[in-house]
Every structure is written in C-alpha cells, then in structure tokens.
Design a protein around this motif. Structure first.
Motif, PDB file in Angstrom:
ATOM      1  N   ASP C  71      -2.845 -12.050   8.650  1.00  0.00           N
ATOM      2  CA  ASP C  71      -2.066 -12.370   7.450  1.00  0.00           C
ATOM      3  C   ASP C  71      -2.609 -11.684   6.200  1.00  0.00           C
ATOM      4  N   LEU C  72      -3.748 -10.979   6.326  1.00  0.00           N
ATOM      5  CA  LEU C  72      -4.272 -10.225   5.189  1.00  0.00           C
ATOM      6  C   LEU C  72      -3.806  -8.775   5.328  1.00  0.00           C
ATOM      7  N   TYR C  73      -2.541  -8.552   4.988  1.00  0.00           N
ATOM      8  CA  TYR C  73      -2.004  -7.213   5.191  1.00  0.00           C
ATOM      9  C   TYR C  73      -1.567  -6.577   3.873  1.00  0.00           C
ATOM     10  N   LEU C  74      -1.285  -5.294   3.935  1.00  0.00           N
ATOM     11  CA  LEU C  74      -0.776  -4.576   2.768  1.00  0.00           C
ATOM     12  C   LEU C  74       0.747  -4.656   2.845  1.00  0.00           C
ATOM     13  N   PRO C  75       1.387  -5.329   1.885  1.00  0.00           N
ATOM     14  CA  PRO C  75       2.823  -5.575   2.031  1.00  0.00           C
ATOM     15  C   PRO C  75       3.671  -4.303   1.965  1.00  0.00           C
ATOM     16  N   ASP C  76       3.429  -3.468   0.981  1.00  0.00           N
ATOM     17  CA  ASP C  76       4.260  -2.273   0.904  1.00  0.00           C
ATOM     18  C   ASP C  76       3.409  -1.094   0.490  1.00  0.00           C
ATOM     19  N   THR C  77       3.345  -0.112   1.346  1.00  0.00           N
ATOM     20  CA  THR C  77       2.432   0.997   1.097  1.00  0.00           C
ATOM     21  C   THR C  77       3.179   2.285   0.793  1.00  0.00           C
ATOM     22  N   ARG C  78       4.520   2.206   0.739  1.00  0.00           N
ATOM     23  CA  ARG C  78       5.280   3.454   0.722  1.00  0.00           C
ATOM     24  C   ARG C  78       5.032   4.302  -0.522  1.00  0.00           C
ATOM     25  N   ALA C  79       5.083   3.648  -1.702  1.00  0.00           N
ATOM     26  CA  ALA C  79       4.908   4.406  -2.946  1.00  0.00           C
ATOM     27  C   ALA C  79       3.497   4.980  -3.006  1.00  0.00           C
ATOM     28  N   LEU C  80       2.544   4.130  -2.657  1.00  0.00           N
ATOM     29  CA  LEU C  80       1.144   4.520  -2.694  1.00  0.00           C
ATOM     30  C   LEU C  80       0.891   5.711  -1.768  1.00  0.00           C
ATOM     31  N   ARG C  81       1.554   5.631  -0.642  1.00  0.00           N
ATOM     32  CA  ARG C  81       1.355   6.649   0.363  1.00  0.00           C
ATOM     33  C   ARG C  81       1.803   8.035  -0.111  1.00  0.00           C
ATOM     34  N   THR C  82       2.974   8.061  -0.740  1.00  0.00           N
ATOM     35  CA  THR C  82       3.443   9.359  -1.222  1.00  0.00           C
ATOM     36  C   THR C  82       2.494   9.899  -2.279  1.00  0.00           C
ATOM     37  N   GLN C  83       1.990   8.983  -3.107  1.00  0.00           N
ATOM     38  CA  GLN C  83       1.041   9.417  -4.148  1.00  0.00           C
ATOM     39  C   GLN C  83      -0.208  10.021  -3.523  1.00  0.00           C
ATOM     40  N   ILE C  84      -0.752   9.328  -2.511  1.00  0.00           N
ATOM     41  CA  ILE C  84      -1.992   9.804  -1.890  1.00  0.00           C
ATOM     42  C   ILE C  84      -1.771  11.116  -1.159  1.00  0.00           C
ATOM     43  N   GLU C  85      -0.620  11.220  -0.504  1.00  0.00           N
ATOM     44  CA  GLU C  85      -0.384  12.429   0.276  1.00  0.00           C
ATOM     45  C   GLU C  85      -0.265  13.668  -0.593  1.00  0.00           C
ATOM     46  N   LYS C  86       0.007  13.446  -1.893  1.00  0.00           N
ATOM     47  CA  LYS C  86       0.106  14.598  -2.801  1.00  0.00           C
ATOM     48  C   LYS C  86      -1.266  15.112  -3.221  1.00  0.00           C
ATOM     49  N   MET C  87      -2.302  14.323  -3.035  1.00  0.00           N
ATOM     50  CA  MET C  87      -3.639  14.719  -3.491  1.00  0.00           C
ATOM     51  C   MET C  87      -4.151  15.900  -2.670  1.00  0.00           C
ATOM     52  N   ILE C  88      -4.968  16.719  -3.322  1.00  0.00           N
ATOM     53  CA  ILE C  88      -5.528  17.828  -2.554  1.00  0.00           C
ATOM     54  C   ILE C  88      -6.616  17.287  -1.625  1.00  0.00           C
ATOM     55  N   ASN C  89      -6.875  18.036  -0.591  1.00  0.00           N
ATOM     56  CA  ASN C  89      -7.854  17.666   0.434  1.00  0.00           C
ATOM     57  C   ASN C  89      -7.376  16.558   1.370  1.00  0.00           C
ATOM     58  N   VAL C  90      -6.208  15.990   1.071  1.00  0.00           N
ATOM     59  CA  VAL C  90      -5.694  14.963   1.975  1.00  0.00           C
ATOM     60  C   VAL C  90      -4.829  15.633   3.034  1.00  0.00           C
ATOM     61  N   GLU C  91      -5.219  15.473   4.287  1.00  0.00           N
ATOM     62  CA  GLU C  91      -4.447  16.090   5.354  1.00  0.00           C
ATOM     63  C   GLU C  91      -3.185  15.273   5.598  1.00  0.00           C
ATOM     64  N   ARG C  92      -3.352  13.988   5.830  1.00  0.00           N
ATOM     65  CA  ARG C  92      -2.233  13.081   5.967  1.00  0.00           C
ATOM     66  C   ARG C  92      -2.731  11.649   5.882  1.00  0.00           C
ATOM     67  N   THR C  93      -1.773  10.727   5.789  1.00  0.00           N
ATOM     68  CA  THR C  93      -2.155   9.321   5.790  1.00  0.00           C
ATOM     69  C   THR C  93      -1.568   8.680   7.040  1.00  0.00           C
ATOM     70  N   LYS C  94      -2.238   7.634   7.503  1.00  0.00           N
ATOM     71  CA  LYS C  94      -1.708   6.937   8.674  1.00  0.00           C
ATOM     72  C   LYS C  94      -1.722   5.439   8.438  1.00  0.00           C
ATOM     73  N   LEU C  95      -0.661   4.793   8.896  1.00  0.00           N
ATOM     74  CA  LEU C  95      -0.588   3.342   8.768  1.00  0.00           C
ATOM     75  C   LEU C  95      -0.988   2.712  10.097  1.00  0.00           C
ATOM     76  N   LEU C  96      -1.744   1.646   9.999  1.00  0.00           N
ATOM     77  CA  LEU C  96      -2.153   0.958  11.214  1.00  0.00           C
ATOM     78  C   LEU C  96      -1.913  -0.532  11.067  1.00  0.00           C
ATOM     79  N   ILE C  97      -1.619  -1.160  12.182  1.00  0.00           N
ATOM     80  CA  ILE C  97      -1.707  -2.618  12.242  1.00  0.00           C
ATOM     81  C   ILE C  97      -2.714  -2.927  13.331  1.00  0.00           C
ATOM     82  N   LEU C  98      -3.773  -3.631  12.964  1.00  0.00           N
ATOM     83  CA  LEU C  98      -4.764  -4.014  13.960  1.00  0.00           C
ATOM     84  C   LEU C  98      -4.666  -5.510  14.164  1.00  0.00           C
TER      85      LEU C  98
END
Lengths: 405, 278, 408
Positions: C71-98
């Motif tokens: 129940d300790l999850y990240l509710p919405d990562t979509r906006a954040l994800r696009t922001q991070i993926e634009k950064m240099i040195n970032v190859e890609r981002t991946k979402l996980l549910i463990l």
C-alpha cells in the motif's frame, strides 16, 4: 667452497650495483610471499565465512529431509553422530526445524523455527556473535527468541517485544506460545534474514511436541581438518542419514568460491609477472654493465664457459641470499598479516552475499607453498636474466666487449 | 490456522510467505465449503419434486444451499495423516456469505481457540496466550487446524456459476442409485487451478454425493465424498463429509455434523473481534 | 638544445634505455590490466543487478524502504517519468511493482515474490530476458501472462501455457486473486530468483493489487553511465520532493551488493597499492642503476666545465623522455590487452574441466575488463610523476660526483 667464496667476493666488488639488485630481489620476494599468503587467506576467508556462522563444514540430515523439509524425516540416531564427533574432537551442533506463524501486534509472518542448543551453538559456530541488537539465547530455556534481521523488520519487532507464535505441532495439535525477543541477528544470509526464528531446544520441543527430534547436525572443525575427512569421521556405521559437505550443501557458494579463486589467481599471476619483470630488468641491467669486465676476462684467456658459469653462480648466490632475506621479511610480514589481519570493515560495513556473512577481518594464511613458490621463481628469474647478457658477452670478441658501452 | 510441521514442503528462504502444504489448496465451490463449515444451510432444498433441470440449474440448486441468512452448528472433525490422527469438536456460527465464527470445544489443549472470518480476513484467537492474530495473506495457503483444508478455503466465495461452464456428462445408476454427473470446465479466464471438476449429485433430490478435482493434466487431485443423508437442522442433508487428497490416499479429513440450526437471529456484532475473544 | 642533447643521450645507450623503458611500460601494463580487470568484475555485477532490479536511481514512497508494503506505492508517475527521461545520462526509466503472493497450481501452493514489469522496457534492460529456458519473455500485449523461475516451475509442475492462480492482499488489505498463464520459464542459477520469482506485466499487477493507472511501487532510473548517478539524483531530488517521493541510489536499495563491492574494491585497493609499489620500486631500481653506471660520463661532463644546472636539466629531460616512452608503451600494451578483455571477455569456466553450474547473472563467469579514462590518467600520472621524482634521488649523487675519484 672456494668457488662460492670467490663469487661472494666478486658480488661485493660493486657495492652499489649489488645493493640495488639485492634490494630488488629481497623486496620482490617478500612482497610476493605476503601477497601469496594474503590471496590464499582471502580464499580461506571466503570458505571460512561461508561455513563458520551456521552452515558448518559438514551436515547430517535424515534421509530425504532436504527434499521436502518434512518434520517427520528427522535423524534416527543423532546421538551416534554426536558421539563420533566428540571422539574426533569435531564441534557438532544439533538443530530442529519447524514452520509456523509469528506475530507482533498487527503484523504477522511465516517463519522457520530453529530449536538449538545455545551452548553448543556458541562453541561450534559464530552465530551468537552476529547480533545487531540484544543478546543470544542463554543456556537455560527462558522463553526467548532470536529473529532474523528482515523478519524482525517486517514484524516491527525490537529486543523485548512480545512475539506470539502459532505452529502445527508434531501431533497435529495447535502449538501456541508467547516469547520475548532477546536478540536480532545481523544480516547472515537471505534465508535466515527473512525467516529464522531461533528458540532454545527445550522451548522448541514443548512448542512443537517434537519429542526431541533432530533434523540437522552441523559439524565444524574450524578449518583444522579437511572437509571430506570431517565427513568420514563423524559418520557412524549403518546410519540412515545423509551426510554432506558444505560444497554439496551450497553448490552455488562452492561455484562462487571457485570462481573467486580463479580471479584471485589471475591477480596473483599479474603480481608474479610484475615482480618477475622487475627483477629481470634489474638483473639484466646489472649484468650488461659488466660486459666490459667480461671482455677483459676473455682477453686474459678465461674460457667463455667459465665466464658464463661464474656469472650464473654469482647470480645464484646473490639471488639466494636476497631471497633468503626476502623470505624472512616476507614471513614476518605474513605473520603480522595473519595475526592482526586487515580490517575490511574500514571500507565496507557488515554484510552477507549469497547467503554468506563475511568476517570483516581479512587475514593472510601461512603455507609452505606461499613461502617456497615466490623464492624459487625469483631465483630462477634472476639466474636466467643474468645468463642472457653473460652468454652474449662470452661470445663477443674481447676488444668489442671492452668497448661495449 | 497454524501452518506447520505437518508435511509442509520446503520453503527454505522465501520472504514472509512460506510455501506450504502442497496440492491441498482445496479450492472448493461454495456449497462444499459451507457444508464443511456447517454454515449457511437454507430450506430451499425442501422441494424435492422431480423436474428436468439443466446442469447449471442443478448446480444452482446445490449453490442455493448457501444462500441463507445464518446458521449455528456443532461438528467433529477427524484428521488422519501419515503421522497422526486426531479429532476436534467445533462449534460454528455463520451469517450471510462472508461472516463466520468457529470455536474449538475439544480437545482440552485447543479448547477456546477461535477463528473469525469476516470478508476476506481471518483472525485467530489463542486462549493460551490470550491474543488475537490476523492471518497474513502469505498464510492463506496453509492448513486450517491441521486439516486438509486451507485458510484460503474458508474465505472463498461462491463463484461456481461464474467460473465454470457445465455439461451433463452422465445420467443413470451408480452404486445402485440414480445420479447425475456434471462436469465443470473452468472458463478461460477464471481464477481456478483445476483442469475440471466433476460433481455427482443424487438425481431425486440433488443432494451432492461426490466431487472430484482434476488438475490441468486431468489427473485426479482430490476427492470429496458426502455420506449419511439424514435429518439435520430440520432438513434432510448429508451428515458426513470426507476429503481425500489423491496423492496421499491414506490421509483424510472427516467431518461429522452433530447438530445444526438455521435462520437464527445473529447480530453483526457477534462476528467482531470482541466476541472472538470471549 | 638541451632537449636534443637529452634525446640523443638516451639513445646513446639503447639497451639501457630499453630496459628502463620496458620496466616502466611493463609495470604500467600490469597495473592497467589489473585494475581494469578488477573494475570490470563489479561493473558487470552492478550493471546486471541494477538493470534487473530498480535502476541506478530508485524512486519510492518515503516509507517504503523501512517496511516494504504494497500500500506504500507511487500513485502517478507519468509526468515525473517524462521529466526524468528528458535528463541527460538517463538511458530509460522503468516502473516496477514488487509484491508478495501465493501461487497455486493444481499441484501445489508456493509463496512467491511478484514483480510487475513493463515488458518492452524490461526486454531492453533486464538480463533476465536472456535467461529464458523455455517459452518466451513477456510482451506488452500479454495481459495475464507471466514468466516464472525454473525451480518454481518444477515445484508447481508448470509449463508454457499452464495455469496459475495468484492470491494476495490488495492495497486495501483485501484478499484478491487472478488467473494467469505461463508464457515462459527463466533460469538464473540463483535459488532466490529461480525458486520464488514471478514476473508479470505491470498492468496485470495493477489490476491484481488495485493500483491506479501509472501506479507502481518503484520508479527505477537506468543511467547510461553509472558515474552520473550523483548528478542525476541531484536533478531528480527537487521534482521528486514535489511529489513527496523519496530518491535512493542503488546502493541503498541493494545494500548487500553495495557492501560486497565496497569490500572487494577495498581489498583490491590494497593489492593495487602493493602492485604499484612493486612497479615503482622496479622503476626506481632501473633508473638509479642506469644513472649510477653513468658516473664516468658525468665526471667527464663536469671536468669539461658543464654546469650542474645544465646537467640536471638534461637528466630531468631524459627522465621525461624515458617516462613518456615507457608510459606510451604501457598504455599501448596494457590498454590494448584490457580493451581486448573488455570486448571479448574471458570465460573463467573454460579453466575448469568439469561443468560449473553458475549461469545467469549472480556471478558472471565471464570476466570483462573495464577501462576508464580517469583510471588511465591517474596511473600515467603516478608513473610519470614517480619516474621524475625517483630520478631526482640518484641525480643528486650524479651531479655531485667526485671527478678525480670517478675518472681514475
């Protein structure tokens, strides 16, 4: 004898050159001995770490127990094993295992319960020294329980917390009891971290109505006896039991140790290469500087064979002397490194990897091999390195040799 | 409740969730489960008139057994395993589809131990330590009270009709009595592990006789048998119920219903943590 | 003038120069090779672990790290994800549910770790994809297909296409279950993975656990270069804080691996220091030998009135030349050897006659070297500096040579 004395005197004709060569061989030998012992020690360290906390060098189980961990497949005659181990002076710790539920407040989780003899466990293994908080179980049963690190974390349990335990006992009845957490283990391997709940053997017997069933005996000679021998020594005749060494018990670890060994010996080879080349270069240089001298010797009628053999003898005397000094220095260094060791916790905290908790002290390991191999290698390299220019000089005509720069 | 020693298979290292008893995730259809727990019997079975019913209707009839308001009963559960045999006397109450409370009356060691189910949650009360614990989802697959049923079986809701397609595969005499055999094939997307389930019911009153569970390779995994039809709580019902795992034919869990009452007045409050501890 | 003199002087005695140069060059070669190999071993380890798990940088619910719960999850990562993926040195981002769960087949029941992944992203990052032994890895359109570890498959008698029911508690704590089918089976050689891990498409697990669309327990950031980690964390920190997410380096997410590497690096450092000492000692030996043997030459130079300043300058220049040539040689040989090892790798298992069972990525049996510019720079700097410094010691004696004594 005379020849030797002559060679010895010759060596000291040019003190500075000899000094440098001597220093090179001595130091390289000493360092090689220490590095060899350190690498040997690192391998022993890995094995030791792998076996000394809980696994042991050899384990005995009831037939088929390891396949399904059935509570009923216990050792038919654990006493016979314990007697054999005692007779051979090998440490042995009997253990019982059973599954159940642990609960603290609103949190609960499944766990593997261990019933141990704290006194034996303490004597034979190092689990009691691997606590992150609290203390290990006492020799008397006290309704105490020691939890694995991650299990304690997921239960939010602390030292002093009351733990409710529910199990299905050996007679099918429902065993339940309250225990107090006396200690929480450090990270000592994933399966213990996540699931181990350790009880005194007597408490375990009462909880599980186990009738003293023993599922596992772990043997540990602390490296004094080779594992295969330990296995042979502790196994009584006509036992319906499975006796395995840690190599079979944790094959993955065995493979890891072997890979690790290989990497270490590749590193060792680089060391030998660096030291060998260093000594060779020093010796080459020292001998080349003497080509003029050889020319003069040849001019006064010394046979080329004589020049070469003289040179070889000198090199041998020099390198043996240096290697002997190097041996003494190396042994002293090794002694220090094995007695005091290098505290690796300076650069890495406590940790375990693939089920192995590492002892933070990295110690060198004494062995005859570690002393002899570097010495021999150094002497051989020295002699060969000095022979090469000597042979060239011996074949030169005297006039050119004298003017050789 | 307690997962345990039994013949629990290895679970060396896994997380919080230990792997438990193999092959016994008795995912039973609701009618069976509730029978077992002596809950929820309703009088809808009263009319035993002869009708021609489709397989689905037949199972709905069986399923109808569970659509009751409340029940109260007493039973003995006898568990036989390779290593031990024991009997428990249990008193149970139920209300609606998802509330039940069970309390052990005998033997002495476990007397007072109680299990409360509300919705998908299970709590246990342990009189010896006077504590209530909530069962984590990782323990759902473990055995309930050492029997051949799992905690999971206790909380399963009726989804028989949603989960399976039905086919009437046999109609005629078997062991001297007219029966109807219905094969239930799980739907493609149903959360069912079985390859098929065969339900045999008596032709005249649609009382269940036998349920056989087959795994995906269509190998028999377990059998449940219903016996001793007679009066129970004012109804005519099977009073003995036996579950046998196919891979351990010598093991079984036998439940014998001693008394039963239906449609009582039971407060929701009765199925609370407070009453669990009484 | 002096430069030319020095250059000519070092080639006057070719043999001596060659020996000194080779001492430096071979020493440097050994050092480069040793360090590149040692570095390579854990670069591989980190790389595999990070790509399989939650990236070089991981974003989580602030309380998740202390007590992981679904129940300790990240509710919405979509906006954040696009922001991070634009950064240099970032190859890609991946979402996980463990998560944890219970897997059931007709044969049995096992407690499992459940990992929800985005199949197309995972296919590009995780080494697990290469460890499929039967069937295939997940695809984005898979719905309720899963891949399971080989040991788990054995225990539950699973094969490609077989059914499995996954039971677990959803975010509200309620019991939930879903049917899934096996798409493939993987084997890594690690019991904890082969025996207990199930990977499923993240969309399926969102349904199972009751997550909102875009929800995940982890947002992992895979970097192009591991060394950019600190910078990237600094950039992510403020935007993560706006969302009240916590940001962790992989070292916090996998502390055991981090300390293993620290330990390994530490002991390697000790060995490297000893090796370097050994090499420098050899360089010193050869240099001092060559300088001492030239006493006569210095005496002559001094006798004809050469200033000791000039002599020193020439000697220093000679050392510079020798050092440079030696370093060039070392860089060439050591660099090429390490580069070859970096490209092709060396399978240690070929040293064993019997089969060694480690497969997959826990401990890779194939050693790759790892060259880095900074490592080469430092080594060359140390060797060069040491060559110069070490040549100063015998030089003092050379310029103070006693003419009469030496020339006699």
């Amino acid at each position: 004898m005379n020849v030797l004395r002559h060679a010895w005197r010759n060596i000291w004709r040019n003190k500075r050159r000899t000094g440098i060569t001597l220093a090179a061989v001595t130091l390289n030998t000493a360092i090689l001995i220490m590095v060899y012992a350190l690498m040997d020690g690192m391998i022993k360290h890995t094995v030791h770490s792998a076996t000394n906390v809980v696994i042991g060098e050899v384990q005995a189980h009831g037939e088929g127990y390891r396949e399904d961990l059935s509570f009923y497949k216990s050792l038919p005659d654990p006493e016979a094993f314990l007697e054999k181990a005692a007779a051979n002076n090998i440490g042995a710790a009997p253990r019982s295992y059973g599954f159940g539920l642990v609960s603290v407040g609103s949190k609960s989780a499944g766990a593997l319960f261990w019933g141990i003899d704290p006194a034996l466990e303490r004597e034979v293994f190092d689990l009691d020294e691997n606590l992150q908080s609290g203390r290990f179980l006492l020799e008397k049963p006290e309704q105490g329980i020691v939890l694995g690190k991650k299990l304690a974390r997921s239960l939010h349990a602390k030292v002093g917390s009351e733990i409710i335990v529910v199990v299905q006992a050996a007679d099918g009845s429902l065993g339940n009891e309250l225990y107090t957490v006396t200690g929480i283990l450090k990270s000592v391997g994933d399966y213990i971290d996540r699931g181990a709940a350790i009880l005194h053997q007597d408490d375990f017997r009462e909880l599980f109505v186990s009738g003293g069933r023993i599922h596992e005996i772990a043997f540990n000679s602390r490296g004094k006896i080779p594992v295969e021998e330990v296995a042979a020594m502790v196994t009584p005749a006509n036992q319906e039991a499975e006796v395995r060494t840690w190599r079979e018990l944790v094959p993955m670890l065995n493979d890891m140790v072997r890979l690790f060994d290989t990497v270490i010996w590749i590193f060792g080879a680089i060391f030998f290469l660096a030291a060998g080349l260093g000594v060779m270069n020093t010796m080459l240089m020292a001998t080349y500087e003497r080509i003029r001298e050889f020319g003069i010797l040849k001019a006064i009628g010394t046979s080329p064979w004589r020049i070469v053999s003289n040179m070889a003898l000198e090199a041998l005397v020099l390198s043996v002397t240096a290697a002997a000094v190097g041996l003494i220095l190396g042994l002293l260094g090794t002694y220090y490194l094995s007695a005091v060791g290098i505290d690796t916790s300076l650069f890495a905290g406590e940790f375990s990897f693939s089920g192995v908790a590492f002892d933070p002290i990295w110690r060198a390991a004494f062995s005859v091999e570690a002393a002899v191999v570097p010495m021999v290698v150094m002497c051989v390299i020295c002699t060969i390195a000095s022979l090469y220019p000597a042979v060239i000089a011996a074949r030169l005509d005297p006039v050119r040799a004298i003017h050789h720069v | 409740m307690a997962q345990g020693v039994g013949d629990s298979p290895p679970c060396e290292s896994q997380p919080v969730s230990l792997s438990l008893r193999p092959a016994l995730g008795f995912k039973i259809t609701a009618c069976l489960i509730t029978l077992l727990l002596a809950l929820l019997f309703t009088p809808t079975m009263a009319r035993a008139e002869q009708q021609v019913l489709t397989p689905k209707e037949i199972l709905d009839r069986v399923d109808d057994l569970v659509r009751g308001d409340s029940s109260h009963g007493k039973m003995t559960m006898t568990i036989t395993t390779a290593h031990w045999k024991r009997s428990l006397t249990i008193e149970g109450w139920s209300k609606g589809k998802d509330k039940s409370l069970m309390r052990i009356l005998a033997p002495k060691k476990e007397k007072g131990t109680a299990t409360l189910r509300s919705g998908n949650n299970i709590w246990n009360f342990l009189p010896k330590v006077k504590r209530v614990i909530k069962l984590p989802s990782s323990m759902m697959a473990s055995s309930w009270m050492g029997s051949h049923f799992t905690n999971d079986d206790l909380v399963k809701e009726s989804r028989m009709a949603d989960d399976y397609d039905f086919e009437l595969t046999f109609e005629g005499d078997k062991d001297g009595q007219p029966v109807v055999e219905i094969t239930c094939i799980p739907r493609e997307d149903a959360a069912v592990v079985w390859g098929k389930v065969i339900v045999t019911v008596k032709k005249n009153d649609y009382l269940p006789l036998e349920v056989r569970y087959y795994d995906e390779d269509l190998i028999l995994a377990r059998t449940m048998t219903f016996e001793d039809v007679g009066p129970l709580g004012g109804r005519i019902l099977p009073r003995r119920f036996i579950a046998v795992p196919a891979d351990k034919p010598r093991e079984s869990t036998l439940i014998v219903y001693e008394e039963m009452a239906f449609d009582l007045e039971l407060d929701d409050d009765f199925f609370s943590l407070r009453s669990l501890q009484r | 003038m002096i430069v030319r003199l020095a250059w000519r002087s070092i080639w006057r005695n070719r043999r001596r120069t060659l020996i000194t140069v080779s001492s430096i060059g071979l020493g440097l070669t050994c050092a480069i090779f040793f360090i590149a190999m040692a570095d390579g071993v854990y670069v591989q380890l980190i790389n595999d672990a990070v790509r399989m798990q939650a990236g070089h940088v991981t974003l989580e619910h602030p309380e998740y790290r202390d007590a992981p719960a679904i129940d300790l999850y990240l509710p919405d990562t979509r906006a954040l994800r696009t922001q991070i993926e634009k950064m240099i040195n970032v190859e890609r981002t991946k979402l996980l549910i463990l998560g944890q769960g219970v897997a059931k087949s007709g044969v049995g029941t096992v407690g499992v770790s459940v990992m929800g992944v985005e199949p197309s992203v995972e296919a590009k990052t995780s080494p697990l994809v290469n460890n499929i032994i039967s069937g295939r890895y997940l695809e984005d359109t898979d719905g309720s297909l899963i891949v399971v570890g080989s040991k788990l498959a054995d225990r539950l008698h699973l094969k490609k296409g077989k059914k499995l029911v996954l039971t677990t508690n959803d975010v509200s704590g309620a019991l939930t279950e879903e049917l899934c089918r096996v798409a493939g089976i993987f084997e890594t050689g690690v019991d904890e993975i082969d025996g207990y891990l199930i990977q499923a498409p993240i969309s399926f697990l969102r349904k199972l656990y009751g997550f909102p669309p875009g929800g995940a327990t982890q947002l992992g950031v895979v970097l192009k270069k591991a060394s950019a980690q600190r910078k990237v964390i600094k950039w992510i920190q403020p935007i993560a804080r706006e969302n009240s997410f916590s940001v962790y380096p992989w070292q916090n997410v996998m502390p055991e691996l981090a300390s293993y590497i620290k330990l390994d690096r530490g002991s390697n450092l000790i060995l490297q220091a000893i090796l370097l000492f050994l090499i420098l000692f050899t360089i010193f030996n050869t240099i001092s030998m060559s300088v001492l043997e030239r006493n006569k030459e210095f005496a002559v130079l001094k006798a004809i009135g050469t200033q000791s300043f000039h002599m020193r300058a020439q000697l220093i220049l000679e050392s510079v030349f020798i050092g440079l040539i030696g370093c060039f040689l070392g860089l060439l040989v050591g660099g090429l050897a390490s580069y070859a090892l970096q490209i092709w790798g060396f399978d240690i298992t070929s040293l064993y006659s019997d089969e060694i069972s480690i497969s997959g990525f826990a401990v890779s049996p194939i050693i790759h070297a790892k060259l880095s510019g900074s490592m080469l720079f430092w080594l060359v700097g140390i060797v060069m500096g040491a060559t110069l410094l070490l040549s100063l010691i015998p030089m003092r004696r050379a310029t103070n040579v006693n003419i009469a004594e030496t020339l006699r």
